[in-house]
Design a protein around this motif. Structure first.
Motif, PDB file in Angstrom:
ATOM      1  N   TYR A  52      -0.500  10.289  -9.073  1.00 24.92           N
ATOM      2  CA  TYR A  52      -1.364  10.887 -10.101  1.00 24.92           C
ATOM      3  C   TYR A  52      -2.427  11.787  -9.476  1.00 24.92           C
ATOM      4  N   ASN A  84      -0.680   4.687  -7.668  1.00 19.99           N
ATOM      5  CA  ASN A  84      -1.608   5.689  -8.199  1.00 19.99           C
ATOM      6  C   ASN A  84      -1.655   6.974  -7.387  1.00 19.99           C
ATOM      7  N   SER A 142       5.217   2.804  -9.081  1.00 22.73           N
ATOM      8  CA  SER A 142       4.099   2.879 -10.028  1.00 22.73           C
ATOM      9  C   SER A 142       2.747   3.048  -9.348  1.00 22.73           C
ATOM     10  N   GLN A 190       4.367   6.547  -0.944  1.00 26.25           N
ATOM     11  CA  GLN A 190       4.020   5.219  -1.459  1.00 26.25           C
ATOM     12  C   GLN A 190       5.171   4.241  -1.248  1.00 26.25           C
TER      13      GLN A 190
END
Length: 784
Positions: free
Chosen positions: A351, A348, A346, A43
């Motif tokens: 997750y 996603n 942060s 990311q």
């Protein structure tokens, strides 16, 4: 009914259940943390790349060039090239950059350049990954130097060059996609256009150019490079593809993630062994109950479900807790990522990807449990009711009689004898001690190897005491000759060897020409360890780095021919050896001096030096640094640490974590094993008490046997770490240009300190766990 049985089993075996739960939880935490780290890296790199818009092809050039010719080339190649931009770098020697209390950057191995922000692509960013816009009188300092010299916002740095002197105030820290990592040998300071023009007018630094290309979505990098070379456009330096910058940025975090994943796999193995140990003990204890259930007509599937459901519940609970805790644990590892790649992690993606860890661990544990539970299929109702345990009734060979013991005390001998006779029972503990030792020693060996001066051999550098790098100045050739004369007349110098690295055109496997860096000099003075063959010793000889010789490089073997363009003519050289090198993307070469020097494309001059015995290396370094102010003088250890600083720092964290995890595992497993063993042997212990043996005497028997298993497990674990560990690390490093890593063993650490820590921790647990005594009525135990 099944729920009640599972609940009772939890209550009956609290210690076992908690231990297995902790192992599975730790495995999930580590695995999820590593995957989380990789997800953050993906990311972060994606966001970093999107904001920086890095070049797909970068040509480093020193010397004159015609921008109009480059513009014309870009226009003619518009099918592949979307944009072209040339960045002009003003190279300033570190000794001319001052800060703090009379401190300078003279000791850095980095080439320092002052630049202005690009207009179209290859943007240099701030810590929010926003395009830098520096005001007049201010400077954005690379994150690398901020960390190395502890520079803070608002501090002043002064740049001096000849009669030129200007002071800048640090306004930002700079993230540079192309030159971020410590492995890249250059760093860019960003200043305002007006300050840049003033420095240019004063001729403060040597000029260098980055001729950069941004390709279309379907642009072919190889086609553009070949066309650029064939057009004879300026390339007095290496040509780099964008993917190499991505590799450098991700390398340190990826290396740590791989080590953590490996440790988590070992934890899953330990958890599985622990479950096996528990299952076998439980089935052994419940043999009569199993027989009763079978006699009642309960199916094998339902009986297995009684035992399996417990570990399904444990795996689910451990997976959830491990998954949640991984987001806290990952913060201990991604500090480097937050600093160099992205402050905002942060997204996603982590997750979703982190769910792989608990799901994978769950299915692995359940499948393993089902495999172990197949033992129930072999138990018949009749035999189960007739036997007290699965092993009872077998004829056991009587070995190691006590009468033959002449050297050891009776209690120690009986403990060792018990291990020998029941090794199948002790082997699980033995394997776990090996694995725990492996978890401790492997990261220690990796850390010591990359932190040692000898690691320079994996950077294409022979082992020596110090090196002098001459920076590109107008007097560089004269300085190089003068330096060699001084070294010849210096009695403190035992031996030295000068090397010149230039960029040459080399014919690739397709028949077109690529640019590679070739170093010329006498490579017998400070020899490398070659994977194959030897160093170039005579005319027409060349050795290639592992990455250069590979199929995606020049695809050459020892004895093959390489065509090099030198002096305007093609020269055919014979490959005499293949060595390891992780620098410059791993693609370098070394040739005999007969190749000549490509004067128009000299990249750097280096002199490697060994000092005579008793000479103070720091005094000698200061002496030559003062004599050659524009040179860079380093000892080889400092050079390695500056190049691999981030990886070394993060591996140090892994070492501490590995030691802590291994000790926790070893202590818990030992407590679990001894609890099971003492419970299993309670009748035997009661008999020994009935014969007059004291609790201490019985304890010493179990302590002696368990300590022997521990010591042999540690010895084998160290050996496995040293040899199997080298093999595994070599596989991981082969993609970076090092295919055969040899660990640097610090004997007092790997054979004394680390084993001693494990022996003390586990030894205390053995001492506490082996304090056995039948406090109840002996007749009760014997009747049971």
């Amino acid at each position: 009914m099944f729920f009640k049985i599972v609940k009772n089993d939890f209550i009956r075996q609290k210690t076992v259940t908690i231990s297995v739960f902790l192992f599975i939880t730790m495995a999930v935490i580590l695995a999820a943390t590593a995957i989380n780290n990789i997800a953050n890296l993906i990311q972060g790199m994606s966001d970093f790349q999107e904001s920086a818009v890095p070049a797909d092809i970068t040509v480093m050039h020193a010397g004159e060039y015609d921008q109009a010719e480059i513009d014309q080339f870009a226009e003619l190649s518009s099918d592949h090239i979307a944009m072209q931009e040339t960045m002009v770098l003003q190279n300033i020697d570190g000794s001319n950059i001052h800060f703090g209390q009379n401190q300078s950057m003279a000791g850095t191995i980095q080439d320092i350049s002052f630049v202005v922000q690009n207009k179209n692509f290859d943007f240099i960013l701030d810590l929010d990954n926003e395009k830098l816009d520096v005001r007049e009188g201010f400077v954005a300092v690379p994150v690398y130097f901020m960390q190395q010299y502890d520079l803070k916002i608002g501090d002043a740095i002064t740049v001096k060059g000849g009669e030129y002197e200007i002071e800048f105030v640090i306004s930002d820290y700079a993230r540079d996609y192309e030159m971020n990592a410590s492995l890249t040998s250059s760093k860019r300071f960003v200043i305002n256009q007006n300050d840049y023009d003033e420095m240019l007018e004063m001729q403060a630094g040597e000029l260098e150019y980055l001729i950069e290309f941004k390709l279309n979505e379907n642009g072919d990098s190889a086609v553009v490079q070949n066309a650029y070379n064939e057009a004879g456009l300026p390339a007095n330096g290496p040509i780099l593809e964008g993917k190499i910058f991505m590799m450098f940025n991700a390398m340190s975090d990826m290396a740590v993630a791989i080590v953590i994943i490996f440790i988590s796999i070992l934890l899953i193995v330990i958890a599985s062994l622990c479950i096996r140990l528990t299952f076998l003990a439980t089935i052994d204890e419940d043999i009569r109950e199993i027989g009763v259930m079978k006699a009642m007509g309960i199916s094998k599937k339902d009986i297995k479900k009684v035992y399996l459901n417990k570990y399904r519940v444990i795996s689910v609970a451990a997976g959830i807790i491990g998954y949640l805790f991984s987001f806290t644990a990952v913060n201990l590892l991604n500090g480097n990522m937050r600093l160099y790649i992205s402050s905002d992690l942060s997204g996603n993606l982590k997750y979703v990807l982190s769910l792989i860890a608990p799901l994978l661990v769950y299915f692995m544990i359940v499948l393993y449990c089902k495999q172990v539970l197949k033992r129930i299929d072999k138990i018949s109702a009749v035999e189960a009711l007739r036997q007290d345990s699965m092993e009872r009734g077998k004829n056991q060979k009587y070995t190691l009689p006590l009468l033959k013991n002449k050297f050891l005390s009776t209690n120690i001998y009986m403990g060792l004898r018990d291990v020998w006779k029941r090794f199948k029972l002790y082997r699980l503990l033995f394997v776990i001690f090996i694995v725990c030792t492996f978890i401790i020693i492997l990261p220690v060996n990796i850390y010591n190897t990359i932190n040692s001066p000898g690691f320079s051999t994996y950077m294409g550098i022979g082992k020596h005491d110090m090196r002098i790098d001459l920076r590109r100045t107008e007097s560089i050739t004269e300085d190089f000759i003068k330096l060699q004369e001084e070294l010849k007349n210096d009695d403190d110098i035992e031996k030295f060897a000068p090397y010149i690295t230039s960029s040459y055109q080399v014919k690739n496997a397709e028949g077109s020409f690529d640019y590679i860096n070739i170093e010329t000099g006498d490579f017998s003075v400070f020899p490398l360890k070659y994977l194959e063959g030897r160093a170039p010793e005579g005319e027409g000889e060349i050795s290639l780095s592992f990455a250069n010789a590979a199929k995606d490089g020049l695809n050459k073997k020892v004895g093959d021919e390489v065509t090099v363009m030198a002096g305007g003519e093609e020269q055919t050289l014979i490959v005499t050896g293949i060595y390891q090198d992780i620098t410059n993307g791993g693609k370098t070469a070394k040739a005999h001096t007969s190749l000549g020097v490509n004067e128009e494309a000299v990249l750097w001059y280096i002199v490697s030096i060994d000092l005579a015995d008793g000479v103070d290396i720091h005094e000698k370094m200061d002496s030559y640094q003062n004599a050659y102010s524009t040179a860079q003088v380093n000892d080889i250890k400092e050079y390695t640490q500056q190049t691999l600083g981030n990886i070394i720092e993060q591996m140090g964290t892994v070492v501490v974590g590995g030691i802590a995890i291994a000790i926790i595992i070893a202590v818990l497993i030992t407590a679990l094993f001894l609890r099971m063993l003492l419970s299993k042997d309670m009748s035997q212990i009661a008999i020994m008490r009935g014969l007059g043996l004291t609790s201490n005497q019985i304890s010493h028997q179990y302590m002696a046997g368990t300590m022997m298993v521990l010591l042999f497990g540690i010895i084998l674990g160290v050996l496995v770490s040293n040899y199997l560990g080298e093999f595994l690390v070599s596989i991981a490093m082969s993609s970076m240009g090092a295919a055969k890593i040899e660990f640097v063993h610090i004997v007092w650490q790997t054979w004394l300190l680390c084993p001693l820590v494990l022996v003390i921790a586990v030894g205390l647990m053995i001492f506490m766990s082996c304090k056995v005594a039948v406090k109840d009525d002996l007749s009760v135990v014997l009747r049971s």
